[in-house]
Design an enzyme around this catalytic site. Structure first.
Site, mmCIF file in Angstrom:
data_model
loop_
_atom_site.group_PDB
_atom_site.id
_atom_site.type_symbol
_atom_site.label_atom_id
_atom_site.label_comp_id
_atom_site.label_asym_id
_atom_site.label_seq_id
_atom_site.Cartn_x
_atom_site.Cartn_y
_atom_site.Cartn_z
ATOM 1 N N LYS A 181 2.102 11.955 -5.470
ATOM 2 C CA LYS A 181 1.276 13.341 -5.555
ATOM 3 C C LYS A 181 2.629 14.419 -5.693
ATOM 4 C CE LYS A 181 -1.086 16.940 -4.280
ATOM 5 N NZ LYS A 181 -0.581 18.344 -5.155
ATOM 6 N N GLU A 257 6.376 15.522 8.092
ATOM 7 C CA GLU A 257 8.317 16.985 7.458
ATOM 8 C C GLU A 257 7.459 18.442 6.833
ATOM 9 O OE1 GLU A 257 11.657 15.336 5.607
ATOM 10 O OE2 GLU A 257 11.468 13.903 6.424
ATOM 11 N N CYS A 291 12.620 24.772 4.333
ATOM 12 C CA CYS A 291 12.574 24.567 5.631
ATOM 13 C C CYS A 291 13.125 24.828 6.523
ATOM 14 C CB CYS A 291 11.725 23.597 6.193
ATOM 15 S SG CYS A 291 12.521 21.746 5.442
ATOM 16 N N GLU A 390 5.903 31.778 9.430
ATOM 17 C CA GLU A 390 7.166 31.121 8.122
ATOM 18 C C GLU A 390 6.914 31.589 7.476
ATOM 19 O OE1 GLU A 390 6.408 27.130 6.240
ATOM 20 O OE2 GLU A 390 8.729 26.323 6.952
HETATM 21 P P1 NAD Z 1 1.558 22.869 0.697
HETATM 22 O O1 NAD Z 1 1.150 22.337 2.839
HETATM 23 O O2 NAD Z 1 0.889 23.777 0.939
HETATM 24 O O3 NAD Z 1 1.588 21.397 0.331
HETATM 25 C C1 NAD Z 1 2.358 20.254 0.314
HETATM 26 C C2 NAD Z 1 1.064 19.431 -0.589
HETATM 27 O O4 NAD Z 1 0.158 19.010 -0.157
HETATM 28 C C3 NAD Z 1 0.896 19.873 -2.007
HETATM 29 O O5 NAD Z 1 1.332 18.698 -3.059
HETATM 30 C C4 NAD Z 1 0.131 19.866 -1.993
HETATM 31 O O6 NAD Z 1 -1.134 20.224 -2.916
HETATM 32 C C5 NAD Z 1 -0.920 18.787 -0.839
HETATM 33 N N1 NAD Z 1 -2.174 19.012 -0.657
HETATM 34 C C6 NAD Z 1 -2.432 20.490 -0.183
HETATM 35 N N2 NAD Z 1 -3.496 20.360 0.872
HETATM 36 C C7 NAD Z 1 -3.702 19.339 1.098
HETATM 37 C C8 NAD Z 1 -4.574 18.567 1.315
HETATM 38 N N3 NAD Z 1 -6.045 18.761 1.886
HETATM 39 N N4 NAD Z 1 -4.425 17.000 1.393
HETATM 40 C C9 NAD Z 1 -3.860 16.028 1.104
HETATM 41 N N5 NAD Z 1 -3.241 16.839 0.262
HETATM 42 C C10 NAD Z 1 -2.384 18.227 0.671
HETATM 43 O O7 NAD Z 1 3.070 23.272 0.986
HETATM 44 P P2 NAD Z 1 3.901 23.589 0.361
HETATM 45 O O8 NAD Z 1 3.410 24.987 -0.033
HETATM 46 O O9 NAD Z 1 4.607 22.917 -0.803
HETATM 47 O O10 NAD Z 1 5.078 23.225 0.951
HETATM 48 C C11 NAD Z 1 5.588 25.218 1.896
HETATM 49 C C12 NAD Z 1 5.624 24.034 2.191
HETATM 50 O O11 NAD Z 1 6.993 22.829 3.540
HETATM 51 C C13 NAD Z 1 6.826 24.691 4.066
HETATM 52 O O12 NAD Z 1 5.896 24.951 5.254
HETATM 53 C C14 NAD Z 1 7.851 24.452 4.257
HETATM 54 O O13 NAD Z 1 8.455 24.052 5.309
HETATM 55 C C15 NAD Z 1 8.409 22.827 4.628
HETATM 56 N N6 NAD Z 1 8.578 22.109 4.335
HETATM 57 C C16 NAD Z 1 9.150 21.598 5.110
HETATM 58 C C17 NAD Z 1 10.341 20.401 5.251
HETATM 59 C C18 NAD Z 1 10.887 19.060 6.426
HETATM 60 O O14 NAD Z 1 11.675 18.932 6.417
HETATM 61 N N7 NAD Z 1 10.601 19.630 7.510
HETATM 62 C C19 NAD Z 1 10.716 20.150 3.882
HETATM 63 C C20 NAD Z 1 9.973 21.178 2.700
HETATM 64 C C21 NAD Z 1 9.512 21.922 2.697
#
Ligand code: NAD
Length: 486
Positions: A181, A257, A291, A390
């Site tokens: 997804k 992550e 991140c 963040e």
């Molecule tokens: P997000 O958690 O809002 O969304 C990530 C994914 O999860 C999307 O595809 C979203 O549709 C899905 N999602 C949302 N709610 C869900 C649920 N209840 N059940 C299952 N899936 C669900 O994150 P974002 O805004 O897309 O990305 C930014 C975040 O990602 C920041 O916190 C960033 O630090 C983190 N990030 C971490 C790393 C790492 O390597 N640690 C790398 C990149 C981004």
């Protein structure tokens, strides 16, 4: 390349080797964050599409994919990497249009690295050894690896293809099948990757992609599905918590992550020019939407004023604007919602007594698009939300410190533990401080330097498990120990 040809793209699901619309016919619009114009439509999936995708992945797991030899799988992975490079310009443009990031960065970092993730695992999987122990004349023990099964791969929007390939490559290397997804904000390169996988010889049903949203939608349906055996998730910590709850009933294997609020610690003996050059990157690359960005900058007091003067000057030279233009350093934030959220933190910073030294507003010549000038804030207490949460935008806090113990305490005063950077010429101090910082990834006198064999991941609420090299292959495989009595 004719840019106008790829300025619109409609994204369908990819299930069992075919591009298909949603059964409901539902779609949503994909918006270009740099122009606020519609890039195309995206099929909006739900339970039904997830059910079809999981069923296809289950069939492929015990079918054609399980019959491929290690060499054949490795060859397919290498071919995926090659095809990504062959379509580099197109993929970079789609990534830039989708995310708002500078095209030059998409080309130099995202797409190159996406291809390398496949090339790396194509080689690495071949060299993976199992364990073997001879127990005197009594027994011989050895480990045997097999795939975990159907893996749900749920992705964020900030580095779409890079992060998808970072998980899909080791997932396929170990013989698993996947239901992917992508983020609802960035559906395009994941869709093209499905085409590439097919062309590279990935059998039908091995990779499936369902577009849609998270809560009460595709993300939740994947996380809950009883026939999904593991979830590899990159995203926000609160989403991680929701996924953990959804996955609890079927006790899925989880790799998370998550976010970070990473300290960048600068001691007075550091090479200041090198610090400034790298800190510009670690603060503002990809609009600060990485991140690993070091959004909490701690500077030893004797060089605090000098650092700020140089840092502000260097920041003011960054060009914010159209991501497609070569000279652009900082593009647009991902969405209106995120743009407002980041701006909201700027208001909080001012209310909490912070001082914005530069930035903090939309650039004057840009009326459309979610643009924000790179922003440096000082004067905030540790208790301010801006220091604790963040922000995930081009916004950093700079704070002076006097003692090593004090800066270690401040750096660790967070529920995050993803990464940290330490700048010093004192070798003993560099090790001492590095070993005291609670983070999974720690850099000394550098930032973002990665070797894919090394472990990567966060501690505390920044993640569960480690990726990279053998660590990823461990997550994507089940290990049995076999004991043969002699
Ligand atoms: P997000 O958690 O809002 O969304 C990530 C994914 O999860 C999307 O595809 C979203 O549709 C899905 N999602 C949302 N709610 C869900 C649920 N209840 N059940 C299952 N899936 C669900 O994150 P974002 O805004 O897309 O990305 C930014 C975040 O990602 C920041 O916190 C960033 O630090 C983190 N990030 C971490 C790393 C790492 O390597 N640690 C790398 C990149 C981004």
């Amino acid at each position: 390349m004719d840019i106008t040809k790829v300025q619109t793209m409609d994204c369908l699901h990819f299930i069992n080797g075919q591009f298909v619309p949603s059964e409901s016919g539902r779609i949503f619009q994909n918006i270009n964050p740099a122009t606020e114009e519609v890039l195309g439509t995206v099929a909006e999936g739900g339970n039904q599409e997830v059910n079809y995708a999981v069923a296809a992945a289950q069939r492929a797991l015990s079918g054609s994919w399980s019959k491929k030899t290690l060499q054949e799988r490795s060859h397919i992975l290498r071919r995926i990497g090659d095809l990504i490079l062959a379509r580099k310009d197109e993929l970079a443009l789609l990534e830039s249009l989708d995310t708002g990031k500078p095209l030059s960065q998409a080309k130099a970092v995202d797409i190159e690295r996406a291809a390398y993730n496949f090339h790396f695992y194509a080689d690495y999987m071949i060299g993976l050894a199992n364990e073997a122990y001879q127990q005197d004349e009594v027994a011989f023990h050895y480990t045997h690896r097999r795939p975990v099964g159907v893996v749900g791969i749920i992705k964020p929007w900030n580095l779409p293809l890079l992060l998808l390939s970072w998980k899909l490559a080791p997932c396929l290397a170990m013989g698993n099948t996947a239901v992917i997804k992508p983020s609802e904000w960035t559906p395009m390169t994941a869709t093209v990757l499905m085409e590439i996988c097919k062309e590279a010889g990935v059998p039908n049903g091995v990779v499936n992609l369902v577009h849609g949203f998270g809560t009460d939608s595709v993300g939740e349906a994947i996380s809950k599905h009883p026939n999904v055996n593991a979830i590899s998730f990159i995203g926000e910590r609160k989403t991680g918590s929701a996924i953990m709850k959804s996955a609890a009933d079927s006790l899925k294997k989880l790799s998370f992550e998550l976010g970070g609020k990473n300290p960048n610690i600068i001691f007075a003996d550091a090479d200041l020019d090198e610090v400034i050059e790298t800190t510009i990157q670690s603060s503002f690359i990809n609009q600060g939407e990485v991140c690993l960005c070091g959004s909490r900058i701690y500077v030893e007091r004797p060089i605090f004023d000098q650092f700020l003067a140089k840092f502000v000057t260097a920041t003011n030279k960054l060009k914010v604007g159209d991501p497609i233009q070569k000279e652009t350093d900082i593009g647009a934030l991902i969405s209106k919602e995120h743009y407002e959220n980041v701006n909201n933190y700027l208001e909080i910073a001012l209310k909490d007594g912070g001082r914005i030294l530069t930035g903090g507003k939309r650039p004057e010549n840009l009326e459309k698009g979610y643009y924000l000038e790179p922003t440096i804030i000082t004067g905030l207490e540790r208790t301010s939300k801006c220091v604790r949460e963040e922000i995930f935008g081009p916004v950093v806090m700079v704070t002076p410190f006097d003692m090593e113990e004090e800066v270690i305490m401040q750096a660790n005063d967070t529920h995050y533990g993803l990464s940290a950077t330490i700048w010093t010429k004192d070798v003993k101090r560099s090790h001492r401080v590095a070993q005291s910082i609670q983070a999974g990834v720690i850099w000394v006198n550098t930032w973002f330097l990665r070797d894919l064999r090394t472990p990567f991941g966060g501690m505390k609420q920044s993640g569960i498990g480690r990726a990279g090299g053998k660590h990823s292959l461990d997550f994507f495989s089940e290990v049995s120990n076999i004991t043969v009595k002699l």
